[in-house]
Each structure stands twice: as structure tokens, then as C-alpha cells.
Design a protein around this motif. Structure first.
Motif, short mmCIF file in Angstrom:
data_model
loop_
_atom_site.label_atom_id
_atom_site.label_comp_id
_atom_site.label_asym_id
_atom_site.label_seq_id
_atom_site.Cartn_x
_atom_site.Cartn_y
_atom_site.Cartn_z
N ASN A 1 0.66 -1.18 0.04
CA ASN A 1 -0.27 -0.22 0.16
C ASN A 1 0.76 1.10 0.61
O ASN A 1 0.27 2.33 -0.47
CB ASN A 1 -1.15 0.47 1.23
CG ASN A 1 -2.04 -0.59 0.68
OD1 ASN A 1 -2.31 -1.36 -0.44
ND2 ASN A 1 -3.03 -1.83 2.31
N SER B 1 -0.19 5.83 -4.33
CA SER B 1 -1.47 6.03 -3.03
C SER B 1 -1.47 7.23 -2.69
O SER B 1 -0.53 8.11 -2.53
CB SER B 1 -1.03 4.88 -2.38
OG SER B 1 -0.72 3.98 -2.38
N LEU C 1 -8.62 2.35 0.88
CA LEU C 1 -7.38 1.76 1.30
C LEU C 1 -8.11 1.45 3.13
O LEU C 1 -8.97 2.07 3.47
CB LEU C 1 -6.24 1.29 1.69
CG LEU C 1 -5.16 1.44 0.24
CD1 LEU C 1 -4.01 2.63 0.02
CD2 LEU C 1 -5.01 0.55 -0.74
N PRO D 1 -1.94 5.93 4.01
CA PRO D 1 -2.56 5.99 2.26
C PRO D 1 -3.84 5.72 2.54
O PRO D 1 -4.21 4.36 3.77
CB PRO D 1 -1.48 5.41 1.63
CG PRO D 1 -1.00 4.60 2.37
CD PRO D 1 -0.41 4.03 3.62
N ARG E 1 -5.54 4.49 -2.93
CA ARG E 1 -5.18 3.49 -4.33
C ARG E 1 -5.69 3.89 -5.24
O ARG E 1 -6.37 3.03 -6.09
CB ARG E 1 -4.85 2.33 -3.94
CG ARG E 1 -3.17 1.90 -4.65
CD ARG E 1 -3.10 0.50 -5.46
NE ARG E 1 -4.25 -0.56 -5.28
CZ ARG E 1 -4.72 -1.28 -4.45
NH1 ARG E 1 -3.60 -2.23 -3.85
NH2 ARG E 1 -5.36 -2.07 -5.38
#
Ligand SMILES: *Cc1c(COP(=O)(O)O)cnc(C)c1O
Length: 379
Positions: free
Chosen positions: A155, A306, A341, A353, A356
Motif C-alpha cells: 500500500n 497511493s 484502503l 495512505p 490507491r
């Protein structure tokens, strides 16, 4: 021969021949005598291209496996019905009750879940090490058998020092397996960087058309025999139609990666300049941790970006406001995607983050215009 050229030739027989290997659907492979079947069975023990029985793959899957093996630079390649099945196959081949496995921080979430929910119940313990570790010695126990790596991580797209991690693992006899779905046989070569095993979800860029599920494991040296044994013991294979679709998709891998990279990078740089965006993660941005290592070890990036929005801007509303980025799992197809996310714990908020994006093959002007409109709508 350049890789681009190889992509156009994989699986081609002696001429005259179809440019793309056909789909051979088969369970039984008929033999003329008991001795002939015996001979086939003896040959297949160390030759994965032998046609012996459908469960060992037919010529369609054999052609695909050999193409992926060649792209990754390995000695053997085994195919699975999904990327997750490929990862589970590697864990199963190298871990026994009482063993311990190391996972890199921010590893693909399903890999972590599999260890937590399945391996633990089998008496196999697991621990996570920070992504920027360069020496695994402090994390290795007498019972540590396997280290699962990923570059960049899922991620936050931070790139670990794979050669250093592999070297320290090998010094203690620990096998290293790297999830190379990001690089997908193209931009990153874990086996060359020291990993024993490379695992790819071919559902993503290898197939490339959001219509095929598959996974591949490529290995070198002694690991090949262990993987072959375990793959066949568990009856894992890739169906001929799926193998055909994946190899067909790979013909354009080089072209597609070029566009995914250009679009992903343009989006990352554009977002990085926006006042609504707090932070962007992309291996080619100097502000993304591990950027220098990525530059040293990889030949390019893909369509993943991200990001975290500034405080007070609703990330879910932003994703919903996008039109050219529908919401959906996976990535690596021709189309752009967005996903929210899950909120991760542990790290500081600005290390997490929220969204994405996957940049598809659309025209970059349309993608940027869509992002701009969505940011203006929610800011
Ligand atoms: C998608 C993904 C997988 C799993 O692949 P499936 O084919 O969806 O099972 C594994 N690793 C990474 C890094 C992925 O992004």
C-alpha cells in the motif's frame, strides 16, 4: 534478444506453426503401452514440459510457464489458479509445524491473513519486520525457515533493500520468497537481486485484461524441486483456457507497461502538486521512502499511486466523485481503478495512505481532468 522481441515468440513451435499456442484441453494423455506411460512418468520428475496428465498442465500451460520462467530468470515455474494460491503454495512448500516465517511490513494483506488465520492453527509462527530493515539477523530464530518479501510493499509502495535482506537471510539458511506482482516479470527481477523465489499474481499485468485469474511461482536452484513436489502433491494447476488468456495478454506486456508507467507517473506528479493532497506514494517520487533503492534495483514503475488527502477532506467522497476510476479490487488490467484502503494501525497518520489509484491505458488528459473535478467537488 530483447525481452520485447521474446514476448512475441514465446510458445511458438517449429514453422509452419500458429503464432500463439492453441488451447489443449485434456485430462488423460493416451499412451500405447505400459512401458511408454512409465517412461513419461519418469521423465516428468524433473522436466515440467512433459505432457503426462491434465493435472500436470497441458502444452498451453507449459508454454506460459516457460515464458514466465524466462522473463523472471528462474530455473522452474509453477502455475496456480490465483495469486493467493501461488503464495499459499510457497508457504506450504517450505513451512512445517514448529517453524517460523518472517513477513515484511505492509506485505500484501492476504498473505498476512493466511499466516494469521491458517498457519498459526498449524503451529507455524509468524513475525513482521520493518520494511527498511537491511539485516534480518536480529529477527531470525533457530526455527525460522522462510522470509516473505515484497518490493515495493503493497500500500505504501516503499522499496526495501532486497539484495541486503536476501544476503542476511541466506547467511542463516532462510529461504527468501518475494512477491513480484508489482514488477510482474518486467520492471523488477527478484531472482537476480538474490531472492530464491519470485511470486506473481498474473491476474494483474501479465494477463492485463481484467478477465483472467492466475498465479505463478518462479524459483531457482534447490527450491525448484521442493516447489514442484508440493505443487503436484496438492493438485495445483492452471486451466488451459486461463493459460491461453494469460499468454495472449503477455504479448503486449511491454507496450502496456510503458503506458501504465507514463500515466501513473503523470498522476503521481500532478497529485503531489495539489493543495488538497497531503501525501503521495509512488516509487519514482523522491519523497517516497526507498526511492533511491527502487532507482538502483528496478527499470521502471507501473500504474499504482497511493495518496492521503488533507485533513478535513473525505477520502470516500473523493473516490465516489471519480468517474473514470470505478471502485474495484485488483489492478493491472487496461482500465483505471480506485480503492479506499483500510485504515491501518501502527504507523503515524501521515504514513497511512487512504486511497490507491491504478492508472489504466486511457488518455492522460481525461484521467487528470477526472481527478481535478473530483478534488474540486470534495475540497
Ligand atoms: C493481487 C495481489 C495478489 C493476489 O493475487 P490474486 O490473483 O488476486 O489472488 C498477491 N500479491 C499482490 C501484491 C497483489 O497485488
Amino acid at each position: 534478444m530483447h525481452r520485447d522481441t521474446k514476448l512475441t515468440r514465446y510458445g511458438r513451435g517449429t514453422l509452419p506453426s500458429a503464432a500463439n499456442p492453441g488451447i489443449l484441453r485434456a485430462s488423460t494423455i493416451l499412451h500405447g503401452s505400459v512401458a511408454a506411460l512409465k517412461e513419461t512418468k519418469a521423465k516428468r520428475e524433473d522436466d515440467d514440459s512433459v505432457l503426462s496428465y491434465g493435472r500436470r498442465g497441458t502444452t498451453t500451460a507449459h508454454a506460459l510457464a516457460d515464458a514466465i520462467r524466462d522473463l523472471e530468470g528462474g530455473d522452474g515455474c509453477f502455475l496456480y489458479p490465483s495469486g493467493v494460491a501461488a503464495i499459499a503454495g510457497v508457504l506450504g512448500a517450505f513451512l512445517r509445524p514448529g517453524d517460523h516465517v518472517l513477513l515484511i511490513e505492509d506485505v500484501f494483506h492476504h498473505t498476512l491473513t493466511y499466516c494469521e488465520q491458517h498457519l498459526k492453527s498449524m503451529g507455524i509462527s509468524m513475525s513482521i519486520f520493518p520494511w527498511d530493515t537491511t539485516d534480518l539477523t536480529a529477527f531470525i530464530r533457530p526455527e525460522t525457515k522462510l522470509a516473505v518479501l515484497e518490493a515495493p510493499t503493497s500500500n505504501t509502495l516503499r522499496t526495501p533493500d532486497l539484495p541486503a535482506l536476501c544476503e542476511s537471510a541466506h547467511a542463516h539458511g532462510v529461504v527468501t520468497a518475494t512477491d513480484n506482482t508489482y514488477g510482474s516479470g518486467w520492471h523488477y527481477r527478484p531472482l537476480e537481486l538474490g531472492s530464491d523465489i519470485s511470486m506473481i499474481s498474473g491476474t494483474k499485468y501479465l494477463s492485463g485484461h481484467a478477465d483472467t485469474m492466475m498465479g505463478a511461482v518462479v524459483a531457482k536452484g534447490d527450491c525448484v524441486a521442493a516447489l514442484r513436489h508440493h505443487t503436484h502433491l496438492g493438485g495445483q494447476l492452471l486451466a488451459p483456457d486461463e493459460a491461453y488468456a494469460c499468454l495472449r495478454g503477455m504479448r503486449t506486456l511491454s507496450l502496456r507497461m510503458e503506458r501504465h508507467e507514463a500515466n501513473g507517473l503523470a498522476i503521481a506528479r500532478w497529485l503531489d502538486e495539489r493543495r488538497e493532497v497531503q501525501r503521495v506514494w509512488h516509487p519514482a517520487l523522491p519523497g517516497t521512502p526507498g526511492h533511491d533503492t527502487w532507482t538502483r534495483d528496478a527499470s521502471g514503475t507501473n500504474g499504482l499511486v497511493s495518496l492521503r488527502l488533507c485533513d478535513g477532506i473525505d477520502a470516500e467522497a473523493f473516490v465516489d466523485a471519480l468517474d473514470l476510476f470505478p471502485v474495484g479490487s485488483s489492478w493491472g488490467g487496461f482500465e483505471s481503478l480506485a480503492i479506499l484502503l483500510p485504515p491501518s494501525s501502527g504507523s503515524a497518520p501521515d504514513e497511512r495512505p487512504q486511497v490507491r489509484l491504478h492508472a489504466g491505458l486511457e488518455h492522460i488528459d481525461d484521467l487528470i481532468a477526472d481527478l481535478e473535478l473530483a478534488l474540486e467537488n470534495v475540497a
